[in-house]
Scaffold this motif. Sequence first.
Motif, short mmCIF file in Angstrom:
data_model
loop_
_atom_site.label_atom_id
_atom_site.label_comp_id
_atom_site.label_asym_id
_atom_site.label_seq_id
_atom_site.Cartn_x
_atom_site.Cartn_y
_atom_site.Cartn_z
N GLY A 117 0.82 -1.20 0.00
CA GLY A 117 0.00 0.00 0.00
C GLY A 117 0.86 1.25 0.00
O GLY A 117 1.90 1.30 -0.67
N PRO A 118 0.46 2.30 0.76
CA PRO A 118 1.23 3.56 0.74
C PRO A 118 2.55 3.51 1.51
O PRO A 118 3.24 4.52 1.60
N GLY A 119 2.90 2.37 2.06
CA GLY A 119 4.29 2.13 2.45
C GLY A 119 4.76 2.66 3.78
O GLY A 119 5.97 2.63 4.05
N THR A 120 3.86 3.11 4.65
CA THR A 120 4.36 3.64 5.93
C THR A 120 5.01 2.53 6.77
O THR A 120 6.05 2.76 7.40
N ASP A 134 -0.65 2.80 -8.71
CA ASP A 134 -0.83 4.20 -8.31
C ASP A 134 -0.42 4.46 -6.85
O ASP A 134 0.16 5.49 -6.54
N VAL A 135 -0.67 3.49 -5.98
CA VAL A 135 -0.37 3.73 -4.56
C VAL A 135 1.15 3.72 -4.30
O VAL A 135 1.63 4.29 -3.31
N LEU A 164 2.88 7.08 -3.74
CA LEU A 164 2.83 7.59 -2.36
C LEU A 164 3.89 6.92 -1.50
O LEU A 164 4.52 7.54 -0.64
N ALA A 165 4.09 5.61 -1.74
CA ALA A 165 5.09 4.87 -0.96
C ALA A 165 6.50 5.42 -1.24
O ALA A 165 7.30 5.61 -0.31
N ARG A 166 6.77 5.72 -2.51
CA ARG A 166 8.11 6.26 -2.85
C ARG A 166 8.29 7.64 -2.21
O ARG A 166 9.37 7.98 -1.74
#
Length: 295
Positions: free
Chosen positions: A45-48, A70-71, A74-76
């Motif tokens: 997902g968004p990688g937190t 697409d998500v 945000l992770a990068r």
Amino acid sequence: MRETYLHGHHDSVLRSHRWRTAENSAGYLLPRLAPGAHVLDVGCGPGTITVDLAARVPQGQVTGIDAAADVLGLAREEAERRGRANVRFETGDAYRLAFGDGTFDVVHAHQVLQHLSDPVAALTEMRRVGRPGGLVAARDSDYAGMIWYPEDPELTEWQDLYRRVARALGGEPDAGRRLLSWARAAGFTEVEASGSAWCYAAPGERSWWGTLWAERLTESPFGDRAVDHGLATRADLRRLAGAWLRWAASEDGWFLIPHGEILGRCGTLACNLSLVGSYFPCHRMGALGHRRNGG
Ligand SMILES: C[S@@+](CC[C@H](N)C(=O)[O-])C[C@H]1O[C@@H](n2cnc3c(N)ncnc32)[C@H](O)[C@@H]1O
């Protein structure tokens, strides 16, 4: 990818994913992470959480994969914002990981298996890319086990609707209690199972959790899927959103989300071969160490 991810990556979904940290979502794994570990985070997902894991393995490397391209943007951004160079993100499918056998020390998936129609196949694939003696770590919530206060029949209706929509899409919303059985079915002979919970009861948490669920019902793909499968009308969704806003506004509001967790030891090559009918002996591995009962 075989299935549609139930929630999509609407802002109301990302607001909850981005609250997650390694501490609040992967506590059962953290004591097992060596500073030089190579880690795969499946369905990142968004990688937190992924970026947190990278901070925990400063001499290692973390790879996050997700079926949704697409998500990963945000992770990068998250990795860049936090200055972490030892993490990278790629699109990928939990059922067909693009890595050789035995590549990773730890293969992790948080809140992913519940969305898959064949979680045992995904765990088997995660096990394949774990090195002999390495770990597969998974944590999933359990919707039937969620409890809250004040009681509200419309929140019970929401719980029932969620479980029916998730199953209509091929998932298993009560995944937490099943993780151990799935790991055993995937061929793990050494599995440590535990449980832990998230609890939202502070004013800021109530408002965040209650309003994001109200929005998921009326504005996110979850509501669309409920309507498309004939499980709710738009009027139902608005009514249930109202229940969430009432809960969020209640000073007595308290919500508990239980989770199942597993740490499965990846086998030796001989163990892996034994799964496909080899005559090689499968050595039983030593105990996994102390048992952690999450709190
Ligand atoms: C509930 S989110 C969890 C995200 C992250 N692990 C976390 O806990 O914040 C589930 C994620 O799994 C991804 N996903 C679903 N099916 C997948 C599959 N077959 N392969 C890889 N990722 C998948 C979705 O795109 C989504 O980002």
